[in-house]
Design a protein around this motif. Structure first.
Motif, mmCIF file in Angstrom:
data_model
loop_
_atom_site.group_PDB
_atom_site.id
_atom_site.type_symbol
_atom_site.label_atom_id
_atom_site.label_comp_id
_atom_site.label_asym_id
_atom_site.label_seq_id
_atom_site.Cartn_x
_atom_site.Cartn_y
_atom_site.Cartn_z
ATOM 1 N N LEU A 37 -4.697 1.629 -14.334
ATOM 2 C CA LEU A 37 -5.840 2.177 -13.899
ATOM 3 C C LEU A 37 -6.328 1.023 -12.699
ATOM 4 C CD1 LEU A 37 -7.613 4.084 -16.557
ATOM 5 C CD2 LEU A 37 -6.496 5.151 -14.508
ATOM 6 N N PHE A 38 -6.316 -0.220 -13.218
ATOM 7 C CA PHE A 38 -6.727 -1.344 -12.693
ATOM 8 C C PHE A 38 -5.990 -1.442 -11.277
ATOM 9 C CE2 PHE A 38 -6.826 -5.910 -11.608
ATOM 10 C CZ PHE A 38 -8.054 -6.247 -11.142
ATOM 11 N N CYS A 39 -4.627 -1.460 -11.328
ATOM 12 C CA CYS A 39 -3.739 -1.681 -10.087
ATOM 13 C C CYS A 39 -3.969 -0.739 -9.123
ATOM 14 C CB CYS A 39 -2.431 -1.625 -10.604
ATOM 15 S SG CYS A 39 -1.671 -3.285 -11.225
ATOM 16 N N ALA A 40 -4.226 0.501 -9.601
ATOM 17 C CA ALA A 40 -4.413 1.694 -8.861
ATOM 18 C C ALA A 40 -5.664 1.635 -7.884
ATOM 19 C CB ALA A 40 -4.271 3.147 -9.495
ATOM 20 N N LEU A 41 -6.621 1.322 -8.709
ATOM 21 C CA LEU A 41 -7.946 1.048 -7.815
ATOM 22 C C LEU A 41 -7.787 0.051 -6.893
ATOM 23 C CD1 LEU A 41 -11.065 2.064 -7.519
ATOM 24 C CD2 LEU A 41 -11.539 0.580 -9.387
ATOM 25 N N THR A 42 -7.422 -1.274 -7.307
ATOM 26 C CA THR A 42 -7.052 -2.361 -6.394
ATOM 27 C C THR A 42 -6.317 -1.992 -5.273
ATOM 28 O OG1 THR A 42 -7.558 -3.760 -8.339
ATOM 29 C CG2 THR A 42 -6.580 -4.938 -6.380
ATOM 30 N N GLY A 43 -5.123 -1.161 -5.664
ATOM 31 C CA GLY A 43 -4.214 -0.931 -4.399
ATOM 32 C C GLY A 43 -4.706 0.013 -3.405
ATOM 33 N N LEU A 44 -5.683 1.083 -3.817
ATOM 34 C CA LEU A 44 -6.287 1.799 -2.996
ATOM 35 C C LEU A 44 -7.375 0.936 -2.174
ATOM 36 C CD1 LEU A 44 -6.972 5.159 -4.956
ATOM 37 C CD2 LEU A 44 -5.534 4.907 -3.029
ATOM 38 N N LEU B 83 -7.407 -2.137 -1.460
ATOM 39 C CA LEU B 83 -6.624 -2.832 -0.566
ATOM 40 C C LEU B 83 -6.124 -2.116 0.651
ATOM 41 C CD1 LEU B 83 -4.561 -5.380 -2.540
ATOM 42 C CD2 LEU B 83 -6.575 -5.902 -1.022
ATOM 43 N N TYR B 84 -5.516 -0.843 0.558
ATOM 44 C CA TYR B 84 -4.913 0.034 1.403
ATOM 45 C C TYR B 84 -5.991 0.416 2.306
ATOM 46 C CZ TYR B 84 -2.344 3.643 3.297
ATOM 47 O OH TYR B 84 -1.301 4.551 4.233
ATOM 48 N N PHE B 85 -6.971 0.655 1.920
ATOM 49 C CA PHE B 85 -8.110 1.220 2.938
ATOM 50 C C PHE B 85 -8.972 -0.065 3.669
ATOM 51 C CE2 PHE B 85 -7.276 5.011 0.622
ATOM 52 C CZ PHE B 85 -6.849 5.725 1.854
ATOM 53 N N ILE B 86 -8.998 -1.198 2.827
ATOM 54 C CA ILE B 86 -10.011 -2.144 3.491
ATOM 55 C C ILE B 86 -9.153 -3.113 4.490
ATOM 56 C CG2 ILE B 86 -11.209 -4.181 2.940
ATOM 57 C CD1 ILE B 86 -12.699 -1.786 1.965
ATOM 58 N N TRP B 87 -7.931 -3.182 4.238
ATOM 59 C CA TRP B 87 -7.024 -4.114 4.743
ATOM 60 C C TRP B 87 -5.835 -3.283 5.802
ATOM 61 C CZ3 TRP B 87 -3.802 -8.397 2.081
ATOM 62 C CH2 TRP B 87 -3.523 -9.463 3.019
ATOM 63 N N ARG C 269 -1.000 -2.782 5.234
ATOM 64 C CA ARG C 269 -1.252 -1.733 4.141
ATOM 65 C C ARG C 269 -0.091 -1.988 3.151
ATOM 66 N NH1 ARG C 269 -3.967 3.267 5.881
ATOM 67 N NH2 ARG C 269 -5.259 2.424 7.637
ATOM 68 N N LEU C 270 0.910 -2.738 3.357
ATOM 69 C CA LEU C 270 1.995 -2.985 2.474
ATOM 70 C C LEU C 270 1.573 -3.683 1.168
ATOM 71 C CD1 LEU C 270 5.056 -2.732 2.057
ATOM 72 C CD2 LEU C 270 5.152 -4.895 3.092
ATOM 73 N N ALA C 271 0.623 -4.381 1.373
ATOM 74 C CA ALA C 271 -0.003 -5.311 -0.021
ATOM 75 C C ALA C 271 -0.477 -4.221 -0.843
ATOM 76 C CB ALA C 271 -1.082 -6.208 0.453
ATOM 77 N N GLY C 272 -1.350 -3.158 -0.320
ATOM 78 C CA GLY C 272 -2.022 -2.199 -1.162
ATOM 79 C C GLY C 272 -0.804 -1.160 -1.766
ATOM 80 N N ILE D 299 0.032 -0.882 -5.879
ATOM 81 C CA ILE D 299 -0.064 0.593 -6.466
ATOM 82 C C ILE D 299 1.561 0.625 -7.064
ATOM 83 C CG2 ILE D 299 0.176 2.958 -5.937
ATOM 84 C CD1 ILE D 299 -1.851 2.459 -3.876
ATOM 85 N N GLY D 300 2.494 0.034 -6.392
ATOM 86 C CA GLY D 300 3.844 0.321 -6.815
ATOM 87 C C GLY D 300 3.897 -0.466 -8.306
ATOM 88 N N VAL D 301 3.399 -1.577 -8.464
ATOM 89 C CA VAL D 301 3.186 -2.417 -9.541
ATOM 90 C C VAL D 301 2.509 -1.486 -10.851
ATOM 91 C CG1 VAL D 301 2.381 -4.352 -10.943
ATOM 92 C CG2 VAL D 301 3.353 -4.676 -8.552
ATOM 93 N N GLY D 302 1.514 -0.919 -10.573
ATOM 94 C CA GLY D 302 0.883 -0.071 -11.358
ATOM 95 C C GLY D 302 1.744 1.183 -11.529
ATOM 96 N N MET D 303 2.619 1.635 -10.793
ATOM 97 C CA MET D 303 3.570 2.712 -11.228
ATOM 98 C C MET D 303 4.415 1.969 -12.177
ATOM 99 S SD MET D 303 2.223 5.249 -10.054
ATOM 100 C CE MET D 303 3.614 6.499 -10.612
ATOM 101 N N CYS D 304 4.860 0.982 -11.960
ATOM 102 C CA CYS D 304 5.921 0.436 -12.959
ATOM 103 C C CYS D 304 5.502 0.357 -14.391
ATOM 104 C CB CYS D 304 6.564 -0.767 -12.648
ATOM 105 S SG CYS D 304 7.555 -0.833 -11.060
ATOM 106 N N LEU D 305 4.208 -0.077 -14.455
ATOM 107 C CA LEU D 305 3.279 -0.029 -15.690
ATOM 108 C C LEU D 305 3.275 1.382 -16.249
ATOM 109 C CD1 LEU D 305 0.596 -2.869 -14.985
ATOM 110 C CD2 LEU D 305 2.592 -3.209 -16.322
ATOM 111 N N LYS D 306 3.214 2.315 -15.539
ATOM 112 C CA LYS D 306 2.729 3.356 -16.081
ATOM 113 C C LYS D 306 4.070 4.221 -16.253
ATOM 114 C CE LYS D 306 0.197 7.145 -16.994
ATOM 115 N NZ LYS D 306 -0.609 7.059 -18.035
#
Length: 79
Positions: free
Chosen positions: A38-45, A47-51, A55-58, A62-69
């Protein structure tokens, strides 16, 4: 069985219970992985919209978060 053997069995049983309580359970690991996801998903979102220039960083976060899931998913069904 004599008294010494009985006391030895009781002592071994108590030691096994103590060690099993100290070990971290699969449910605890799953909860930690879910919180990290959840932390990775929120942080990725964010980063995706702020930067927008990078957008690759965001998407990477999110990809790291998906690996955790996915790891949590396998823990849920294997144990």
């Amino acid at each position: 069985m004599n008294r010494e053997e009985i006391e030895k069995l009781i002592e071994e049983t108590v030691n096994k219970e103590r060690t099993s309580k100290k070990s971290i359970s699969v449910d605890r690991i799953r909860n930690i992985l879910n919180i990290l996801f959840l932390f990775c998903a929120l942080t990725g979102l964010i980063l995706y919209f702020i930067w927008p220039d990078n957008r690759l960083a965001g998407m990477a976060v999110i990809g790291v978060g998906m690996c955790l899931k996915i790891a949590e998913f396998f823990l849920r069904f294997l144990f």
